[in-house]
Design an enzyme around this catalytic site. Structure first.
Site, PDB file in Angstrom:
ATOM      1  CG  ASP A 313      -2.853   6.836  15.564  1.00  0.00           C
ATOM      2  OD1 ASP A 313      -2.348   6.229  14.597  1.00  0.00           O
ATOM      3  OD2 ASP A 313      -2.385   7.894  16.013  1.00  0.00           O
TER       4      ASP A 313
HETATM    5  C1  NOJ Z   1       0.288   6.900  13.609  1.00  0.00           C
HETATM    6  C2  NOJ Z   1       0.061   8.380  13.713  1.00  0.00           C
HETATM    7  O1  NOJ Z   1      -0.180   8.737  15.058  1.00  0.00           O
HETATM    8  C3  NOJ Z   1      -1.087   8.866  12.865  1.00  0.00           C
HETATM    9  O2  NOJ Z   1      -1.104  10.264  12.899  1.00  0.00           O
HETATM   10  C4  NOJ Z   1      -0.965   8.338  11.460  1.00  0.00           C
HETATM   11  O3  NOJ Z   1      -1.998   8.841  10.666  1.00  0.00           O
HETATM   12  C5  NOJ Z   1      -0.987   6.840  11.499  1.00  0.00           C
HETATM   13  N1  NOJ Z   1       0.130   6.346  12.298  1.00  0.00           N
HETATM   14  C6  NOJ Z   1      -0.896   6.234  10.102  1.00  0.00           C
HETATM   15  O4  NOJ Z   1       0.351   6.447   9.589  1.00  0.00           O
END
Ligand code: NOJ
Length: 787
Positions: A313
């Site tokens: 993430d």
């Molecule tokens: C943070 C989020 O937790 C995740 O779900 C997402 O895919 C990524 N950012 C990319 O935007």
């Protein structure tokens, strides 16, 4: 074809020739696979079978190896690096990185021309011409916005969900995106957690069904299906159990709960062929998920045989240091890479790019370990067809977006997701001719942005139908629809996502204005024949960084509801939410309540159809609807424990029951369940029980029912939940029609992970089985499993 190869011979080296030959083979075999898949579809034999293209896999591997053999260490590390591009950075700075082979992927770009510009640099100016893979959060639609995932789960209709994600994939792929960070399959049993809106709710069985449906919708039959995306199941694992429902806080989950509750939707996605996985932000039982070797290697790769790649993430690799798990950036990079994170997603400069070369030099990581992380990334790019087809066809984007079938699919999805919570004396459906004036009241009744829900960025906001527009279109000139917002609602702590809103929050009222608007709304209700109130949460109150410690209707909405109800006209409450809210007062005092969720682009049209009976609600709750945050966590599949007969007396001040149970939802018609048959009252371990039930539409109009089957293992090597969902089917019945619904319970449904054996077990025990239309179903039978 031979002449092409011969021509190539004169100009290129032997090694490049080998690579090209493998590329050609892969191309041919992938079109053969797609042909045979089409044939299967046409013959109707196995429409939903997941094709496992082993030959294509092997060729992708060979091609990836051939590429790896040509890559420098820096180029390999570059492939592991993914950067956000928000549009305000300088493109040239990114181009420089691409040229040097320092970037393997970009995320968050939705403009096909920008995507093509970056891709061109990779394809024409980088040494090895390895295409970039473009990722984006295509969560519930891209240009056409579908209902949020929790809503789609409430449809209990995996086929519809698969189709929705097929449309989402087609639109995103047309724009040049290759990879979606979805499905989000985190089980959430705490609705204070804002991200409950992105998943399928509290239940692992429903969660697994939704997970599989989404992977098939996004990816099609294989990675690289035309007009599809690579899926990324997230967030492995346990993110939904953040303590206190506070986003990003640690999750502490027992092994039994992990295996039985939190992991099954991930396993379902992997089994359905999901090509990538996102590791979660938070600590899982004290080990950050992004540095968790057990999770990413033992469970994911060894146990589940996952052969794709893992992306972290955002910033989760460098945050291993923030967590106090890594000493510094290099330690974080080493820990994540050796735990099994292939690609680092980072906002600015990643710790992989900065530190891995040093880590290799210092022998903290071997070249083989780096190669093992790069290979699946290259294989995926090959399987996606990016080497042959790297660019978006800009000329096709508009016609793809304009496809009216996409709007229809979004409207049908919104209708199938809605859950009718209350309908006293059949107030709904409303007559189209009985009311001269309808008061449409509430801060969400004329909002476009708030119909969409979080992760809606690439739509044309003007295409959103609001409740006001939907009702006006439905009723034409014969009925006046008058609107008053009544109150405003706003977050106290602003959201980082607010800068992405296409429709900004209206300027805050002064105290005087607020008092006037409140009065106007109540006066409007008095002056109308009926009030439709649209209350709930703005889209930025539900999602990432949108956790709360209460579940009240934000702001003065309850006060408004009470004042409008006191005006004496019938009231219909339409809820716009991504979580259960405390609506106990409404349940006691308002005759009709419809949970519409964040319904998407077609919100107003779909809700109008539902309110006026051109569509019939058939959705069911994918979570237990608590009365208040004080009951949390509260899920239907708890264990019996002490005094199970006194379950409702767990609190001394009120009954310990939820407002609505898991699986609950009404219709405009009624259904009767009878004739529950268990065909094998006794089976041996490993065998299958068949169960049937007759479901009759006992009302006067057609409607859908979700037939749900629950089991309980009466004794065994562990206490088992009072009930567990193990089968469901959404059926449509004409008035008076009866259908027999069949379920099968095999080892997959009857086994569980036992914490003392530390493995999956199936035990010779007695089982209860119930079938009905929610988790309190009373039609009951039993069967016995023997050795
Ligand atoms: C943070 C989020 O937790 C995740 O779900 C997402 O895919 C990524 N950012 C990319 O935007």
């Amino acid at each position: 074809m031979t002449s092409i190869l011969l021509n190539i011979k004169v100009r290129v080296s032997r090694r490049t020739r080998a690579v090209l030959a493998v590329m050609l083979l892969a191309l041919i075999s992938s079109s053969l696979i797609s042909l045979s898949a089409q044939r299967l579809e046409k013959s109707g034999r196995t429409k939903r079978a997941v094709v496992r293209p082993d030959a294509a896999d092997q060729q992708a591997q060979q091609r990836a190896d051939a590429l790896l053999a040509q890559m420098t260490l820096a180029e390999k590390i570059g492939q592991l690096n993914q950067l956000f591009f928000f549009g305000f950075q300088k493109e040239e700075a990114i181009n420089e990185g691409i040229r040097k082979g320092e970037i393997g992927s970009l995320l968050f770009i939705t403009d096909p021309a920008t995507i093509n510009r970056f891709q061109k640099v990779a394809i024409t100016e980088s040494r090895l011409k390895i295409p970039l893979i473009f990722g984006f959060d295509v969560i519930h639609g891209f240009h056409t916005i579908f209902p949020v995932p929790i809503a789609m789960a409430a449809s209990w209709d995996p086929r519809m969900v698969e189709q929705a994600q097929t449309v989402a994939a087609r639109e995103a792929r047309a724009a040049g995106i290759n990879w979606t960070f979805a499905p989000m399959v985190d089980i959430a049993r705490d609705p204070r957690w804002g991200r409950i809106v992105e998943g399928a709710g509290e239940d692992p069985y429903l969660g697994a069904a939704m997970s599989r449906a989404q992977v098939l919708g996004f990816q099609g039959d294989r990675i690289g299906s035309p007009e599809h995306l690579l899926a990324c199941v997230k967030h492995l694992a346990g993110y939904g159990a953040a303590e206190g429902g506070r986003d990003y806080d640690a999750a502490n989950i027992s092994d039994a709960q992990l295996w039985n509750v939190y992991l099954p939707p991930f396993k379902a996605a992997v089994d359905a062929g999901a090509g990538s996985v996102m590791s979660a932000y938070m600590d899982l039982n004290d080990v950050p998920a992004t540095g968790n070797r057990w999770l990413l290697r033992d469970v994911l790769r060894r146990n589940w045989k996952f052969s794709g790649f893992v992306v972290s993430d955002a910033n989760a690799v460098s945050d291993l240091k923030t967590h106090g798990f890594a000493r510094d950036g290099q330690d974080a990079a080493v820990k994540a890479l050796t735990a099994g994170v292939n690609m680092e997603m980072s906002l600015i400069a990643g710790v992989y790019l900065k530190n891995l070369a040093n880590a290799v030099k210092q022998k903290q990581v071997s070249i083989k370990e780096i190669d093992d992380m790069v290979r699946p990334l290259l294989e995926t790019k090959i399987k996606l067809g990016l080497f042959e087809n790297p660019y978006a066809d800009e000329a096709k984007v508009k016609s793809t977006f304009d496809n009216p079938a996409h709007r229809e699919a979004a409207k049908a999805a919104a209708e199938r997701s809605a859950v009718l919570l209350k309908n006293k004396n059949n107030l709904l459906p409303l007559s189209k001719t009985a009311y001269k004036k309808i008061a449409l009241i509430g801060p969400l009744a004329d909002s476009r942005q708030n119909m969409l829900g979080s992760w809606s960025f690439a739509m044309d906001i003007n295409e959103t139908s609001t409740m006001l527009a939907g009702l006006k279109t439905k009723l034409g000139n014969g009925t006046e629809v008058a609107f008053a917002p009544g109150v405003q609602i706003n977050r106290i702590v602003p959201s980082i996502f607010d800068m992405t809103l296409k429709e900004k929050h209206p300027p805050a009222w002064t105290e005087g204005q607020a008092a006037d608007e409140f009065k106007k709304a109540v006066a409007l209700a008095k002056d109308s024949d009926i009030a439709v109130m649209v209350l709930g949460e703005n889209q930025d109150m539900s999602g990432e960084q949108a956790s709360r410690s209460t579940l009240d209707l934000p702001g003065r909405q309850l006060e408004l509801l009470q004042a409008v109800t006191a005006a004496g006209k019938p009231v219909v409450l339409v809820l716009i939410t991504g979580r259960p809210l405390d609506i106990t007062w409404a349940e006691q005092n308002v005759p009709a309540i419809l949970e519409a969720w964040y319904p998407g682009s077609q919100a107003g049209n779909a809700i109008a159809d539902l309110l006026f009976g051109d569509a019939v609600p058939g959705g069911k709750l994918p979570f237990t609807w608590v009365k208040s945050a004080g009951q949390v966590p509260f899920y239907y599949s708890h264990n019996l424990t002490q005094n199970p007969g006194e379950q409702e007396k767990r609190y001394w001040h009120e009954k310990a029951v939820p407002l609505y149970p898991f699986g609950y939802g009404l219709s405009y018609t009624t259904f009767g369940f009878s004739n529950l048959k268990v065909f094998q009252p006794e089976i041996k371990i490993g065998q299958t029980v068949e169960v049937t039930v007759d479901v009759k539409n006992t009302g006067l109009r057609a409607g859908d029912e979700v037939v749900q089957l629950y089991i309980h293992q009466q004794a065994g090597g562990a206490s088992r939940p009072v009930r567990e969902l193990k089968g469901f089917e959404r059926i449509t019945l004409a008035a008076g029609e009866t259908k027999t619904v069949r379920f099968k319970l095999g080892p997959g449904e009857l086994r569980y992970w036992n914490a003392s054996v530390r493995d999956w077990v199936q035990e010779a025990e007695n089982f209860d089985v119930w079938v009905g239309n929610d988790s309190t179903a009373s039609l009951h039978s039993t069967f016995r499993v023997t050795q």
